[in-house]
Design a protein around this motif. Structure first.
Motif, PDB file in Angstrom:
ATOM      1  N   HIS A  64       0.830  -1.208   0.000  1.00 29.36           N
ATOM      2  CA  HIS A  64       0.000   0.000   0.000  1.00 29.36           C
ATOM      3  C   HIS A  64       0.864   1.258   0.000  1.00 29.36           C
ATOM      4  O   HIS A  64       1.936   1.288   0.615  1.00 29.36           O
ATOM      5  N   VAL A  65       0.358   2.288  -0.695  1.00 30.49           N
ATOM      6  CA  VAL A  65       0.924   3.630  -0.635  1.00 30.49           C
ATOM      7  C   VAL A  65      -0.192   4.593  -0.245  1.00 30.49           C
ATOM      8  O   VAL A  65      -1.366   4.213  -0.194  1.00 30.49           O
ATOM      9  N   GLY A  66       0.175   5.853   0.025  1.00 32.41           N
ATOM     10  CA  GLY A  66      -0.827   6.855   0.383  1.00 32.41           C
ATOM     11  C   GLY A  66      -1.321   7.608  -0.832  1.00 32.41           C
ATOM     12  O   GLY A  66      -1.224   7.144  -1.970  1.00 32.41           O
ATOM     13  N   ASP A  67      -1.846   8.804  -0.565  1.00 34.87           N
ATOM     14  CA  ASP A  67      -2.340   9.633  -1.669  1.00 34.87           C
ATOM     15  C   ASP A  67      -1.513  10.905  -1.797  1.00 34.87           C
ATOM     16  O   ASP A  67      -2.004  11.947  -2.221  1.00 34.87           O
ATOM     17  N   ASP A  68      -0.230  10.837  -1.445  1.00 37.01           N
ATOM     18  CA  ASP A  68       0.666  11.980  -1.542  1.00 37.01           C
ATOM     19  C   ASP A  68       1.584  11.847  -2.762  1.00 37.01           C
ATOM     20  O   ASP A  68       1.500  10.885  -3.526  1.00 37.01           O
ATOM     21  N   SER A  69       2.484  12.809  -2.929  1.00 40.96           N
ATOM     22  CA  SER A  69       3.364  12.801  -4.100  1.00 40.96           C
ATOM     23  C   SER A  69       4.368  11.655  -4.059  1.00 40.96           C
ATOM     24  O   SER A  69       4.847  11.204  -5.118  1.00 40.96           O
ATOM     25  N   PHE A  70       4.703  11.171  -2.867  1.00 44.19           N
ATOM     26  CA  PHE A  70       5.649  10.060  -2.756  1.00 44.19           C
ATOM     27  C   PHE A  70       5.103   8.796  -3.426  1.00 44.19           C
ATOM     28  O   PHE A  70       5.856   7.993  -3.983  1.00 44.19           O
ATOM     29  N   ALA A  71       3.785   8.603  -3.353  1.00 44.48           N
ATOM     30  CA  ALA A  71       3.170   7.370  -3.855  1.00 44.48           C
ATOM     31  C   ALA A  71       3.445   7.171  -5.336  1.00 44.48           C
ATOM     32  O   ALA A  71       3.851   6.083  -5.773  1.00 44.48           O
ATOM     33  N   GLY A  72       3.227   8.213  -6.129  1.00 44.26           N
ATOM     34  CA  GLY A  72       3.433   8.100  -7.567  1.00 44.26           C
ATOM     35  C   GLY A  72       4.876   7.790  -7.917  1.00 44.26           C
ATOM     36  O   GLY A  72       5.147   7.039  -8.858  1.00 44.26           O
ATOM     37  N   GLU A  73       5.807   8.364  -7.167  1.00 47.90           N
ATOM     38  CA  GLU A  73       7.222   8.100  -7.428  1.00 47.90           C
ATOM     39  C   GLU A  73       7.567   6.639  -7.161  1.00 47.90           C
ATOM     40  O   GLU A  73       8.318   6.011  -7.927  1.00 47.90           O
ATOM     41  N   LEU A  74       7.021   6.082  -6.073  1.00 51.84           N
ATOM     42  CA  LEU A  74       7.335   4.704  -5.725  1.00 51.84           C
ATOM     43  C   LEU A  74       6.740   3.718  -6.732  1.00 51.84           C
ATOM     44  O   LEU A  74       7.406   2.777  -7.166  1.00 51.84           O
ATOM     45  N   VAL A  75       5.482   3.934  -7.096  1.00 50.30           N
ATOM     46  CA  VAL A  75       4.853   3.053  -8.084  1.00 50.30           C
ATOM     47  C   VAL A  75       5.559   3.191  -9.428  1.00 50.30           C
ATOM     48  O   VAL A  75       5.760   2.207 -10.159  1.00 50.30           O
ATOM     49  N   GLY A  76       5.997   4.395  -9.737  1.00 47.68           N
ATOM     50  CA  GLY A  76       6.697   4.631 -10.990  1.00 47.68           C
ATOM     51  C   GLY A  76       8.008   3.877 -11.088  1.00 47.68           C
ATOM     52  O   GLY A  76       8.320   3.288 -12.133  1.00 47.68           O
ATOM     53  N   ILE A  77       8.778   3.870 -10.011  1.00 41.46           N
ATOM     54  CA  ILE A  77      10.062   3.161 -10.061  1.00 41.46           C
ATOM     55  C   ILE A  77       9.847   1.659 -10.160  1.00 41.46           C
ATOM     56  O   ILE A  77      10.612   0.958 -10.826  1.00 41.46           O
ATOM     57  N   LEU A  78       8.786   1.134  -9.546  1.00 37.68           N
ATOM     58  CA  LEU A  78       8.471  -0.282  -9.715  1.00 37.68           C
ATOM     59  C   LEU A  78       8.145  -0.594 -11.170  1.00 37.68           C
ATOM     60  O   LEU A  78       8.661  -1.556 -11.745  1.00 37.68           O
ATOM     61  N   SER A  79       7.310   0.217 -11.782  1.00 37.55           N
ATOM     62  CA  SER A  79       6.915  -0.008 -13.179  1.00 37.55           C
ATOM     63  C   SER A  79       8.118   0.070 -14.110  1.00 37.55           C
ATOM     64  O   SER A  79       8.252  -0.735 -15.044  1.00 37.55           O
ATOM     65  N   ARG A  80       9.007   1.027 -13.857  1.00 37.39           N
ATOM     66  CA  ARG A  80      10.195   1.171 -14.711  1.00 37.39           C
ATOM     67  C   ARG A  80      11.132  -0.024 -14.582  1.00 37.39           C
ATOM     68  O   ARG A  80      11.956  -0.271 -15.465  1.00 37.39           O
ATOM     69  N   ASN A  81      10.999  -0.754 -13.480  1.00 42.91           N
ATOM     70  CA  ASN A  81      11.823  -1.947 -13.275  1.00 42.91           C
ATOM     71  C   ASN A  81      11.066  -3.232 -13.602  1.00 42.91           C
ATOM     72  O   ASN A  81      11.409  -4.303 -13.125  1.00 42.91           O
ATOM     73  N   GLU A  82      10.019  -3.091 -14.435  1.00 40.95           N
ATOM     74  CA  GLU A  82       9.269  -4.222 -14.979  1.00 40.95           C
ATOM     75  C   GLU A  82       8.591  -5.064 -13.896  1.00 40.95           C
ATOM     76  O   GLU A  82       8.512  -6.286 -13.997  1.00 40.95           O
ATOM     77  N   VAL A  83       8.102  -4.379 -12.875  1.00 44.25           N
ATOM     78  CA  VAL A  83       7.352  -5.029 -11.800  1.00 44.25           C
ATOM     79  C   VAL A  83       5.862  -4.810 -12.032  1.00 44.25           C
ATOM     80  O   VAL A  83       5.430  -3.697 -12.370  1.00 44.25           O
ATOM     81  N   ALA A  90      -3.387   2.341  -3.572  1.00 52.88           N
ATOM     82  CA  ALA A  90      -3.263   3.699  -3.047  1.00 52.88           C
ATOM     83  C   ALA A  90      -4.448   3.992  -2.130  1.00 52.88           C
ATOM     84  O   ALA A  90      -5.607   3.808  -2.522  1.00 52.88           O
ATOM     85  N   LEU A  91      -4.183   4.437  -0.907  1.00 56.33           N
ATOM     86  CA  LEU A  91      -5.210   4.687   0.100  1.00 56.33           C
ATOM     87  C   LEU A  91      -5.455   6.186   0.257  1.00 56.33           C
ATOM     88  O   LEU A  91      -4.505   6.975   0.362  1.00 56.33           O
ATOM     89  N   LYS A  92      -6.713   6.560   0.290  1.00 57.67           N
ATOM     90  CA  LYS A  92      -7.086   7.964   0.472  1.00 57.67           C
ATOM     91  C   LYS A  92      -6.882   8.388   1.928  1.00 57.67           C
ATOM     92  O   LYS A  92      -7.168   7.629   2.861  1.00 57.67           O
ATOM     93  N   GLY A  93      -6.397   9.599   2.109  1.00 62.17           N
ATOM     94  CA  GLY A  93      -6.254  10.167   3.439  1.00 62.17           C
ATOM     95  C   GLY A  93      -5.173   9.538   4.283  1.00 62.17           C
ATOM     96  O   GLY A  93      -5.189   9.662   5.527  1.00 62.17           O
ATOM     97  N   VAL A  94      -4.228   8.862   3.657  1.00 62.39           N
ATOM     98  CA  VAL A  94      -3.155   8.188   4.380  1.00 62.39           C
ATOM     99  C   VAL A  94      -1.826   8.612   3.776  1.00 62.39           C
ATOM    100  O   VAL A  94      -1.718   8.792   2.555  1.00 62.39           O
TER     101      VAL A  94
END
Length: 330
Positions: A64-83, A90-94
């Motif tokens: 799980h990730v939150g709904d802040d700017s960090f979340a998109g960066e983390l999911v993005g690096i996973l996708s770029r590494n073919e995960v 992504a959880l709202k308000g967290v």
């Protein structure tokens, strides 16, 4: 082959300094960096990067990730590494999980503070687990599921898998260490710990007196003592599966392991490097190296030798996920 990693995703805030300030002291740091991190994310990227291209292994992250700017960066690096990130919610308000890391530049040693944020929601009911881990068809073989201790659902998910998905191979890296019930250690197919955690697992399984006895043996003969620890953990604690494996990493000394291929614990020496820059993520790189090779039918010894090379590269770089090499580098 499929590999699932169920664990934490953190955004790392890293400060580099000559020394750790004393209580109440303000001390000038040398530099500040931000990195993707969390043991779950690190291990996921390590498995994916350390696979040789074209081997047909699907790597999926569960967390799980939150709904802040960090979340998109983390999911993005996973996708770029073919995960495969379809199981990252992504959880709202967290807030997304955050790790504050202080690195002493003279030694490369680190100190880490974790704010779990969305990682604290990584726990699932039976219906959710049925959807995450679909029942395998007869044509499908076993698959790996990797766990650490930065989420609350680790042991309940392992119990469910053992009961409902016997084809799963459970890999457990109990870090940061949390005590569990004695019977739960038998859920583990591959236990991977460092030298401190190995003694903590001993105490959890057999009590403080047994752990102290082994500590005394280690003080007399470091390597022989840890070989005996590995053998004891494999034969007496995680023995629910007769082919269970134990790997104990020993830092700059190397690692010891037991396997179904040998009657006694074996040793693999560490690879020397000229300069240690940052040890953050070295253990996660090592685990990813081992699993990336095991899931493509290499022996445990060859997998550990490969992982040893991979982690020796990672400690010469800054950051956690960013420091993990790719297969061709190793």
């Amino acid at each position: 082959m499929k590999v699932y990693i169920c664990g934490s995703l953190n955004y790392d805030l890293v400060t580099f300094t000559d020394r750790i300030p004393d209580a109440g002291e303000t001390f000038k740091a040398n530099k500040f960096e931000t990195h993707a991190g969390g043991k779950g994310l690190n291990q996921t990227i390590a498995v994916s990067r350390l696979l040789r291209a074209g081997q047909g292994v699907k790597v999926s992250m569960i967390g799980h990730v939150g709904d802040d700017s960090f979340a998109g960066e983390l999911v993005g690096i996973l996708s770029r590494n073919e995960v495969d990130t379809r199981l990252v919610t992504a959880l709202k308000g967290v807030n997304t999980g955050v790790a504050t890391i202080i690195v002493e530049q003279k030694t490369g040693q680190n100190r880490i503070l974790i704010s779990e944020g969305a990682n604290g929601h990584t726990n699932f009911n039976d219906d959710q687990l049925e959807a995450i881990f679909p029942a395998a068809s007869q044509s499908e073989g076993p698959y790996y599921v990797i766990f650490q201790n930065e989420i609350p659902g680790t042991i309940p998910i392992m119990r469910w898998l053992k009961q409902n998905r016997p084809e799963s191979i459970i890999v457990y890296n109990p870090s940061p260490f949390k005590d569990v019930e004695r019977d739960d250690w038998s859920l583990v197919d591959l236990l991977m710990v460092n030298e401190i955690e190995a003694l903590q697992v001993l105490e959890s399984g057999f009590g403080a007196t047994v752990a102290a006895d082994y500590k005394s043996k280690i003080d007399v003969d470091f390597l022989a003592g840890y070989k005996e620890v590995a053998t004891n953990l494999q034969s007496r604690l995680i023995s629910g599966n007769p082919s269970s494996l134990v790997v104990i990493t020993l830092g700059e000394k190397g690692c010891v392991f037991t396997s179904k291929e040998s009657n006694e614990a074996q040793f693999v020496e560490a690879r020397r490097v000229e300069k240690v820059v940052d040890t953050t993520g070295a253990g996660d790189t090592f685990l990813g190296g081992v699993i990336s090779q095991l899931c493509t039918n290499h022996s445990l010894r060859d997998s550990i030798a490969f992982a040893t090379k991979a982690s020796s590269i990672s400690i010469q770089r800054s950051g956690a996920a960013e420091s993990i090499p790719v297969y061709s580098e190793v």
